[in-house]
Every structure is written in C-alpha cells, then in structure tokens.
Design a protein around this motif. Structure first.
Motif, PDB file in Angstrom:
ATOM      1  N   CYS A 150      39.838  37.231  46.812  1.00 59.01           N
ATOM      2  CA  CYS A 150      39.064  36.833  45.461  1.00 59.01           C
ATOM      3  C   CYS A 150      38.309  38.227  45.117  1.00 59.01           C
ATOM      4  CB  CYS A 150      37.974  35.673  45.664  1.00 59.01           C
ATOM      5  SG  CYS A 150      38.912  34.364  46.223  1.00 59.01           S
ATOM      6  N   PRO A 151      38.398  38.659  43.914  1.00 62.76           N
ATOM      7  CA  PRO A 151      37.698  39.796  43.423  1.00 62.76           C
ATOM      8  C   PRO A 151      36.239  39.663  43.599  1.00 62.76           C
ATOM      9  CG  PRO A 151      39.057  38.861  41.715  1.00 62.76           C
ATOM     10  CD  PRO A 151      39.179  38.186  42.827  1.00 62.76           C
ATOM     11  N   ASP A 152      35.537  40.788  43.741  1.00 65.85           N
ATOM     12  CA  ASP A 152      34.170  40.871  43.850  1.00 65.85           C
ATOM     13  C   ASP A 152      33.507  41.770  42.789  1.00 65.85           C
ATOM     14  OD1 ASP A 152      31.373  41.093  44.403  1.00 65.85           O
ATOM     15  OD2 ASP A 152      31.745  41.543  46.401  1.00 65.85           O
ATOM     16  N   PRO A 153      33.064  41.276  41.449  1.00 65.24           N
ATOM     17  CA  PRO A 153      32.561  41.896  40.665  1.00 65.24           C
ATOM     18  C   PRO A 153      31.535  43.079  40.857  1.00 65.24           C
ATOM     19  CG  PRO A 153      32.582  40.135  39.895  1.00 65.24           C
ATOM     20  CD  PRO A 153      32.942  39.966  40.855  1.00 65.24           C
ATOM     21  N   SER A 154      30.877  42.827  42.196  1.00 64.91           N
ATOM     22  CA  SER A 154      29.622  43.847  42.684  1.00 64.91           C
ATOM     23  C   SER A 154      30.261  45.010  43.192  1.00 64.91           C
ATOM     24  CB  SER A 154      28.994  43.156  43.632  1.00 64.91           C
ATOM     25  OG  SER A 154      29.545  42.815  44.957  1.00 64.91           O
ATOM     26  N   LYS A 155      31.771  45.056  43.630  1.00 61.67           N
ATOM     27  CA  LYS A 155      32.330  46.201  44.252  1.00 61.67           C
ATOM     28  C   LYS A 155      33.025  47.004  42.903  1.00 61.67           C
ATOM     29  CE  LYS A 155      33.691  44.221  48.261  1.00 61.67           C
ATOM     30  NZ  LYS A 155      34.930  43.534  49.241  1.00 61.67           N
ATOM     31  N   GLY A 156      32.928  46.684  41.840  1.00 58.87           N
ATOM     32  CA  GLY A 156      33.482  47.503  40.598  1.00 58.87           C
ATOM     33  C   GLY A 156      34.393  46.666  39.886  1.00 58.87           C
ATOM     34  N   TYR A 157      35.124  47.400  39.059  1.00 59.71           N
ATOM     35  CA  TYR A 157      36.149  46.825  38.147  1.00 59.71           C
ATOM     36  C   TYR A 157      37.519  46.833  38.704  1.00 59.71           C
ATOM     37  CZ  TYR A 157      38.887  45.925  33.773  1.00 59.71           C
ATOM     38  OH  TYR A 157      39.770  45.412  32.859  1.00 59.71           O
ATOM     39  N   VAL A 158      38.284  45.666  38.655  1.00 63.27           N
ATOM     40  CA  VAL A 158      39.551  45.629  39.351  1.00 63.27           C
ATOM     41  C   VAL A 158      40.691  46.585  38.272  1.00 63.27           C
ATOM     42  CG1 VAL A 158      41.532  44.266  40.140  1.00 63.27           C
ATOM     43  CG2 VAL A 158      39.160  43.430  40.300  1.00 63.27           C
ATOM     44  N   VAL A 159      41.250  47.262  38.922  1.00 62.99           N
ATOM     45  CA  VAL A 159      42.220  48.659  38.247  1.00 62.99           C
ATOM     46  C   VAL A 159      43.739  48.167  38.628  1.00 62.99           C
ATOM     47  CG1 VAL A 159      40.528  50.182  37.592  1.00 62.99           C
ATOM     48  CG2 VAL A 159      41.915  50.383  39.733  1.00 62.99           C
ATOM     49  N   GLY A 160      43.797  47.205  39.659  1.00 60.11           N
ATOM     50  CA  GLY A 160      45.321  46.991  40.230  1.00 60.11           C
ATOM     51  C   GLY A 160      45.060  46.228  41.315  1.00 60.11           C
ATOM     52  N   TRP A 161      46.301  45.723  41.781  1.00 53.06           N
ATOM     53  CA  TRP A 161      46.476  45.052  42.977  1.00 53.06           C
ATOM     54  C   TRP A 161      47.530  45.485  43.744  1.00 53.06           C
ATOM     55  CZ3 TRP A 161      43.312  40.751  43.247  1.00 53.06           C
ATOM     56  CH2 TRP A 161      42.725  40.314  42.279  1.00 53.06           C
ATOM     57  N   VAL A 162      47.279  45.811  45.022  1.00 53.93           N
ATOM     58  CA  VAL A 162      48.286  46.160  46.091  1.00 53.93           C
ATOM     59  C   VAL A 162      48.528  44.713  47.129  1.00 53.93           C
ATOM     60  CG1 VAL A 162      47.780  48.394  45.759  1.00 53.93           C
ATOM     61  CG2 VAL A 162      46.457  47.109  47.615  1.00 53.93           C
ATOM     62  N   LEU A 163      49.820  44.710  47.397  1.00 50.89           N
ATOM     63  CA  LEU A 163      50.115  43.752  48.390  1.00 50.89           C
ATOM     64  C   LEU A 163      49.862  44.393  49.795  1.00 50.89           C
ATOM     65  CD1 LEU A 163      51.621  40.967  48.309  1.00 50.89           C
ATOM     66  CD2 LEU A 163      53.888  42.026  48.621  1.00 50.89           C
ATOM     67  N   ASP A 164      49.181  43.368  50.647  1.00 47.56           N
ATOM     68  CA  ASP A 164      49.170  43.789  51.894  1.00 47.56           C
ATOM     69  C   ASP A 164      48.825  42.557  52.894  1.00 47.56           C
ATOM     70  OD1 ASP A 164      48.048  45.458  54.184  1.00 47.56           O
ATOM     71  OD2 ASP A 164      46.053  45.900  53.210  1.00 47.56           O
ATOM     72  N   ASN A 165      48.693  42.934  54.166  1.00 46.81           N
ATOM     73  CA  ASN A 165      48.702  41.886  55.039  1.00 46.81           C
ATOM     74  C   ASN A 165      47.111  41.569  55.285  1.00 46.81           C
ATOM     75  OD1 ASN A 165      51.302  41.480  55.717  1.00 46.81           O
ATOM     76  ND2 ASN A 165      51.261  43.025  57.270  1.00 46.81           N
ATOM     77  N   VAL A 166      46.910  40.352  55.144  1.00 47.66           N
ATOM     78  CA  VAL A 166      45.292  39.911  54.967  1.00 47.66           C
ATOM     79  C   VAL A 166      45.257  38.608  55.823  1.00 47.66           C
ATOM     80  CG1 VAL A 166      43.531  39.282  53.322  1.00 47.66           C
ATOM     81  CG2 VAL A 166      45.111  40.809  52.572  1.00 47.66           C
ATOM     82  N   GLU A 167      43.970  38.630  56.571  1.00 50.77           N
ATOM     83  CA  GLU A 167      43.539  37.237  57.085  1.00 50.77           C
ATOM     84  C   GLU A 167      42.996  36.333  56.431  1.00 50.77           C
ATOM     85  OE1 GLU A 167      41.300  37.963  60.586  1.00 50.77           O
ATOM     86  OE2 GLU A 167      42.808  39.103  61.646  1.00 50.77           O
ATOM     87  N   ASP A 168      43.507  35.369  56.088  1.00 47.24           N
ATOM     88  CA  ASP A 168      43.092  34.017  55.580  1.00 47.24           C
ATOM     89  C   ASP A 168      42.535  34.343  53.912  1.00 47.24           C
ATOM     90  OD1 ASP A 168      42.388  31.405  55.095  1.00 47.24           O
ATOM     91  OD2 ASP A 168      40.374  31.663  56.004  1.00 47.24           O
ATOM     92  N   PRO A 169      43.291  34.769  53.158  1.00 45.75           N
ATOM     93  CA  PRO A 169      42.779  35.115  51.723  1.00 45.75           C
ATOM     94  C   PRO A 169      42.190  33.682  50.922  1.00 45.75           C
ATOM     95  CG  PRO A 169      45.468  35.170  51.960  1.00 45.75           C
ATOM     96  CD  PRO A 169      44.977  35.081  53.316  1.00 45.75           C
ATOM     97  N   LYS A 170      41.327  33.639  50.410  1.00 47.28           N
ATOM     98  CA  LYS A 170      40.521  32.292  49.963  1.00 47.28           C
ATOM     99  C   LYS A 170      41.212  31.980  48.699  1.00 47.28           C
ATOM    100  CE  LYS A 170      38.133  32.430  53.339  1.00 47.28           C
ATOM    101  NZ  LYS A 170      38.651  31.382  54.509  1.00 47.28           N
ATOM    102  N   CYS A 171      41.959  32.865  47.614  1.00 53.68           N
ATOM    103  CA  CYS A 171      42.407  32.669  46.392  1.00 53.68           C
ATOM    104  C   CYS A 171      43.908  32.429  46.340  1.00 53.68           C
ATOM    105  CB  CYS A 171      42.088  33.737  45.297  1.00 53.68           C
ATOM    106  SG  CYS A 171      40.079  33.773  45.225  1.00 53.68           S
ATOM    107  N   TYR A 172      44.303  31.753  45.326  1.00 55.97           N
ATOM    108  CA  TYR A 172      45.647  31.413  44.945  1.00 55.97           C
ATOM    109  C   TYR A 172      45.857  31.267  43.592  1.00 55.97           C
ATOM    110  CZ  TYR A 172      50.134  29.206  45.290  1.00 55.97           C
ATOM    111  OH  TYR A 172      51.678  28.804  44.926  1.00 55.97           O
ATOM    112  N   ARG A 173      46.675  31.546  43.074  1.00 53.28           N
ATOM    113  CA  ARG A 173      47.242  31.600  41.757  1.00 53.28           C
ATOM    114  C   ARG A 173      48.608  31.161  41.656  1.00 53.28           C
ATOM    115  NH1 ARG A 173      48.439  35.541  37.101  1.00 53.28           N
ATOM    116  NH2 ARG A 173      48.014  33.852  35.338  1.00 53.28           N
TER     117      ARG A 173
END
Length: 173
Positions: A150-173
């Motif tokens: 899930c993106p966090d606006p306090s970290k800045g603006y999302v300019v892209g997405w990269v595929l990575d191995n993540v522990e328990d991602p909370k968002c799904y689309r």
C-alpha cells in the motif's frame, strides 16, 4: 508393534505442524511503490535534449515538434525540415502523463499538480502557474489482479512500481 507402526505413519504430519507463533509471514511477489519527494516532483525545468525512450502525445507548434515522454516530460525538436528533425531541448516534468497545447500555453500534469508553461519562446520556456492537488494520488499499480504494498503519501509521490518479493503485502487490486 501396531502402536509403533501408527506412530511412524503419523510422525511426518506431527513434524510438519508448528504453532502459529512460530510461523513466518508468507513471502510473495508483489508490486512495491517507487517514491520521489514532493520537492523533486515540483522541479519543472528546461534541460538539454536527451534520447526519447517512450513516446506519448505529439504536437506541432510553430516550427517545433513537441513529443511527451510519459513520466518524464516533453521533448522539443526543431521541425523546420520535417524530414530531418533536430533535437533542441527537453522540458523535465516529473510524473508527467499527459499534455495539451493551446496558443502559446502548454498544459502538463506534474504529479498531483496542473502546470501551465509559456512556450512562445521555445528556447526559454517559463512556468506560468501551478494549481496544486488537481490530480489524484496514485494508489495502485496499473495492473489488475496483483498484490502490492500500500502506498504511503508521507513517503512522497509514487512515480512507478517494481515487482519484488514482499512479506505479507496488505493491498490487492
């Protein structure tokens, strides 16, 4: 003997069981947001020309050819000889996805903001106005049916997405 046989039969299942406290989070492939600071995002400027990687909209303005590059900005070419365009400059517009041109004014999205740029002197552009928070914050990747962090606006603006191995991602689309 029969008890020993039953114990040996069920031993693999007993070994495979762990208490919930001992289970690690599941690691899965998921999209992770790539951030750029809001300060970096707001830096609209005229840079030397650069190689066009991916083209978007194209406009002809007087003797210039304007080609948008999604996420990057607008390339400016000298179009006096339409058979042999010459690179002039590049208008860096971080997060840019679209542009429109009317008269001498170039309208571009710059992340969340709408920016108007006077291009009457194509070699000396001038940012005229910035209207803040016109466009929505990017909350998910362009793909559907994927897990993502899930993106966090306090970290800045999302300019892209990269595929990575993540522990328990909370968002799904």
């Amino acid at each position: 003997m029969r008890k020993l046989y039953l114990l040996l039969l069920f031993l693999p299942f007993i070994e495979a069981c762990e208490t919930s406290a001992g289970l690690a989070e599941e690691t899965v492939e998921a999209y992770v947001p790539v951030y750029k600071s809001y300060e970096e995002m707001s830096q609209v400027r005229l840079d030397p020309s650069k190689k066009l990687e991916k083209s978007g909209k194209i406009y002809i303005y007087k003797t210039a050819l304007l080609i948008s590059e999604p996420g990057q900005g607008v390339h400016i070419f000298d179009n006096r000889d339409s058979r042999k365009q010459k690179r002039l400059n590049f208008i860096a517009v971080p997060g840019n996805r679209d542009m429109e041109l009317k008269d001498n004014i170039l309208y571009v999205d710059n992340g969340l903001d709408l920016v108007t740029i006077c291009i009457s002197d194509i070699e000396n552009i001038k940012v005229l106005n910035r209207t803040k928070d016109v466009f929505p914050y990017p909350m998910y990747p362009d793909r559907e049916g994927v897990k993502f962090v899930c993106p966090d606006p306090s970290k800045g603006y999302v300019v892209g997405w990269v595929l990575d191995n993540v522990e328990d991602p909370k968002c799904y689309r």
